[in-house]
Enzyme design. Structure first.
Site, PDB file in Angstrom:
ATOM      1  N   GLU A 118      -5.011  43.116  -3.835  1.00 48.61           N
ATOM      2  CA  GLU A 118      -4.223  42.312  -2.892  1.00 48.61           C
ATOM      3  C   GLU A 118      -5.121  41.670  -1.826  1.00 48.61           C
ATOM      4  O   GLU A 118      -4.627  41.153  -0.835  1.00 48.61           O
ATOM      5  CB  GLU A 118      -3.154  43.175  -2.196  1.00 48.61           C
ATOM      6  CG  GLU A 118      -2.159  43.873  -3.115  1.00 48.61           C
ATOM      7  CD  GLU A 118      -1.107  42.962  -3.718  1.00 48.61           C
ATOM      8  OE1 GLU A 118      -1.171  41.740  -3.490  1.00 48.61           O
ATOM      9  OE2 GLU A 118      -0.231  43.482  -4.435  1.00 48.61           O
ATOM     10  N   HIS A 142      -0.213  47.648   3.393  1.00 47.63           N
ATOM     11  CA  HIS A 142       0.830  47.583   2.367  1.00 47.63           C
ATOM     12  C   HIS A 142       1.057  48.990   1.823  1.00 47.63           C
ATOM     13  O   HIS A 142       0.095  49.688   1.488  1.00 47.63           O
ATOM     14  CB  HIS A 142       0.397  46.632   1.246  1.00 47.63           C
ATOM     15  CG  HIS A 142       1.190  46.777  -0.012  1.00 47.63           C
ATOM     16  ND1 HIS A 142       2.564  46.632  -0.044  1.00 47.63           N
ATOM     17  CD2 HIS A 142       0.811  47.075  -1.283  1.00 47.63           C
ATOM     18  CE1 HIS A 142       2.982  46.834  -1.281  1.00 47.63           C
ATOM     19  NE2 HIS A 142       1.947  47.108  -2.043  1.00 47.63           N
ATOM     20  N   HIS A 144       3.982  51.742  -0.486  1.00 50.26           N
ATOM     21  CA  HIS A 144       5.146  51.861  -1.371  1.00 50.26           C
ATOM     22  C   HIS A 144       6.125  52.847  -0.726  1.00 50.26           C
ATOM     23  O   HIS A 144       6.126  54.033  -1.055  1.00 50.26           O
ATOM     24  CB  HIS A 144       4.702  52.326  -2.760  1.00 50.26           C
ATOM     25  CG  HIS A 144       3.841  51.321  -3.465  1.00 50.26           C
ATOM     26  ND1 HIS A 144       3.232  51.572  -4.677  1.00 50.26           N
ATOM     27  CD2 HIS A 144       3.506  50.045  -3.139  1.00 50.26           C
ATOM     28  CE1 HIS A 144       2.557  50.492  -5.063  1.00 50.26           C
ATOM     29  NE2 HIS A 144       2.701  49.558  -4.136  1.00 50.26           N
ATOM     30  N   GLU A 172      15.985  52.665  18.525  1.00 53.42           N
ATOM     31  CA  GLU A 172      14.808  51.966  19.055  1.00 53.42           C
ATOM     32  C   GLU A 172      14.181  50.948  18.101  1.00 53.42           C
ATOM     33  O   GLU A 172      13.186  50.305  18.436  1.00 53.42           O
ATOM     34  CB  GLU A 172      13.790  52.989  19.563  1.00 53.42           C
ATOM     35  CG  GLU A 172      14.362  53.654  20.804  1.00 53.42           C
ATOM     36  CD  GLU A 172      13.464  54.671  21.488  1.00 53.42           C
ATOM     37  OE1 GLU A 172      12.254  54.680  21.205  1.00 53.42           O
ATOM     38  OE2 GLU A 172      13.997  55.436  22.290  1.00 53.42           O
ATOM     39  N   HIS A 213       9.287  46.851  -4.588  1.00 51.71           N
ATOM     40  CA  HIS A 213       7.843  47.129  -4.558  1.00 51.71           C
ATOM     41  C   HIS A 213       7.404  47.879  -3.295  1.00 51.71           C
ATOM     42  O   HIS A 213       6.784  48.918  -3.381  1.00 51.71           O
ATOM     43  CB  HIS A 213       7.086  45.794  -4.715  1.00 51.71           C
ATOM     44  CG  HIS A 213       5.599  45.935  -4.770  1.00 51.71           C
ATOM     45  ND1 HIS A 213       4.771  44.993  -5.319  1.00 51.71           N
ATOM     46  CD2 HIS A 213       4.768  46.909  -4.328  1.00 51.71           C
ATOM     47  CE1 HIS A 213       3.512  45.389  -5.238  1.00 51.71           C
ATOM     48  NE2 HIS A 213       3.488  46.551  -4.633  1.00 51.71           N
TER      49      HIS A 213
HETATM   50  O1  2HA Z   1      -3.069  48.459  -4.580  1.00 49.73           O
HETATM   51  O2  2HA Z   1      -0.066  48.501  -4.270  1.00 49.73           O
HETATM   52  O3  2HA Z   1       0.501  45.997  -4.810  1.00 49.73           O
HETATM   53  C1  2HA Z   1      -2.036  48.607  -5.505  1.00 49.73           C
HETATM   54  C2  2HA Z   1      -0.822  47.931  -5.003  1.00 49.73           C
HETATM   55  C3  2HA Z   1      -0.607  46.539  -5.414  1.00 49.73           C
HETATM   56 ZN    ZN Z   2       1.856  47.646  -4.057  1.00 46.19          ZN
END
Ligand code: 2HA
Ligand code: ZN
Length: 287
Positions: A118, A142, A144, A172, A213
Site C-alpha cells: 500500500e 491502515h 483490519h 466523545e 476490508h
Molecule cells: O498489508 O493490509 O491492504 C496488507 C494489507 C493490504
Molecule cells: Zn489491508
C-alpha cells in the site's frame, strides 16, 4: 541510543505496531504503517543507515511536496506481530528522490523485501494530508478492524450514515473526529483505484473506511493516529453490539442530534454540517 531502536521515532513506531497487534487488528500480514520523518528523526537514524543504499525504485505516483522526504514503512508481506521482535527484517526507512517519484531503502529489510504493497496509496495520502494540515500530519495507518468491517456489511456505504452511527455510539466520538469518516466502496487492495478514491476522501477527512476490508487513518503523531483508529473501532464495536443485542432493530434510546450539538459546543469543536444536516434517514441508531 546505542542502536537505532533507541531513537524516539523508532520506539514510537515499533510500539504502535505492537499496540495494533494487541488489539487484534493485524492477522498475518494485514495492515501497514508509514511515518514521514522529521529532520531530527533522520539525523538520529542516519548513523545506522546502510553504507550502500538500495537501488532507486520508480513508483507510478509522484508528489512535489514529498521530494527528499524520509519515511519509515512496514515491509510488504511482513507480519506486524514480528515488528518488535525483528524490526530490522520487518520494517524499513526509505528516502524519496528529488523528483518525488522514486524511493530507495536506506535502512532495514535486511533479509530483502520492499515497502508495504500500500506504499503508493500511503505516499499519495501523505502528500494530501501534508498539504491540507500545513505539514502537521505525519502518520498514515491502515488496520483490519473487525467491527468497522462488520458494519460495512450492514449499513449503507455512505459517509454521513457511518459518521452519524459512530458519533452516536459513544459520547466523545464527535470530539475525536468532528469531520466524520469517509467511506470507500469495495476495491482491489494495493491498486491505483483505491489510492485515488482514498485520496479524494483524505482532502476532507482524516479517516476512511474501506468496505469489507478495514480502516485508513491519518494523524500528526503515533498517539493521535492510533487513538483515532482505536476510537472509531470501539464505536463500531458498540454500534454492532447495540444493534445485535436488540435483534438488529433500532435501539430504545440514543444520543440525539441536539446532544451532539451540545457536545460540540461544550468541547469547542465544529461538527461537519453536511453530516448534521443529513437527518435520520437510514441512521441505524435513530429511534
Ligand atoms: O498489508 O493490509 O491492504 C496488507 C494489507 C493490504
Ligand atoms: Zn489491508
Amino acid at each position: 541510543m546505542n542502536t537505532i531502536f533507541g531513537v524516539p521515532c523508532m520506539e514510537g513506531y515499533i510500539r504502535m505496531c505492537s499496540d495494533g497487534v494487541r488489539q487484534g487488528w493485524h492477522e498475518r500480514n494485514g495492515g501497514n504503517l508509514t511515518y514521514r520523518m522529521r529532520e531530527k528523526d533522520v539525523e538520529q537514524c542516519r548513523p545506522y543507515f546502510r553504507k550502500t543504499p538500495g537501488d532507486w525504485v520508480k513508483m507510478d505516483v509522484q508528489a512535489e511536496n514529498l521530494k527528499n522526504e524520509f519515511f519509515i514503512s512496514t515491509g510488504s508481506g511482513k507480519f506486524l506481530r514480528n515488528v518488535d521482535l525483528e524490526p530490522q527484517n520487518s520494517i524499513c526507512i526509505v528516502e524519496i528522490n528529488n523528483k518525488g517519484d522514486s524511493y530507495r531503502i536506506v535502512w532495514g529489510l535486511e533479509d530483502g523485501g520492499k515497502p508495504t504493497s500500500e506504499f503508493p496509496t500511503h505516499f499519495m495520502n501523505h502528500s494530501i494530508r501534508k498539504r491540507v494540515t500545513n505539514g502537521e500530519n505525519r502518520v498514515i495507518y491502515h488496520a483490519h478492524t473487525p467491527y468497522v468491517i462488520a458494519l460495512t456489511y450492514v449499513l449503507p456505504l455512505k459517509a454521513e450514515i457511518f459518521t452519524r452511527a459512530l458519533w452516536k455510539s459513544a459520547t466523545e466520538c464527535c470530539v475525536v473526529f468532528p469531520n466524520g469518516v469517509g467511506v470507500v466502496p469495495w476495491m482491489v487492495p494495493g491498486g491505483a483505484e483505491i489510492a485515488k478514491a482514498t485520496c479524494e476522501l483524505m482532502e476532507h477527512y482524516d479517516a476512511a473506511i474501506w468496505a469489507f476490508h478495514g480502516l485508513f487513518v491519518s494523524g500528526p503523531d503515533f498517539d493521535i493516529a492510533f487513538g483515532l483508529m482505536h476510537t472509531i473501532e470501539k464505536a463500531a464495536e458498540i454500534c454492532a453490539l447495540a444493534l445485535a443485542a436488540n435483534g438488529g432493530k433500532r435501539p430504545r434510546q440514543t444520543i440525539t442530534d441536539d446532544n451532539l450539538r451540545a457536545i460540540g459546543k461544550a468541547f469547542g469543536v465544529t461538527l461537519n454540517e453536511q453530516v448534521m444536516n443529513y437527518g435520520d434517514d437510514g441512521d441505524p441508531l435513530y429511534c
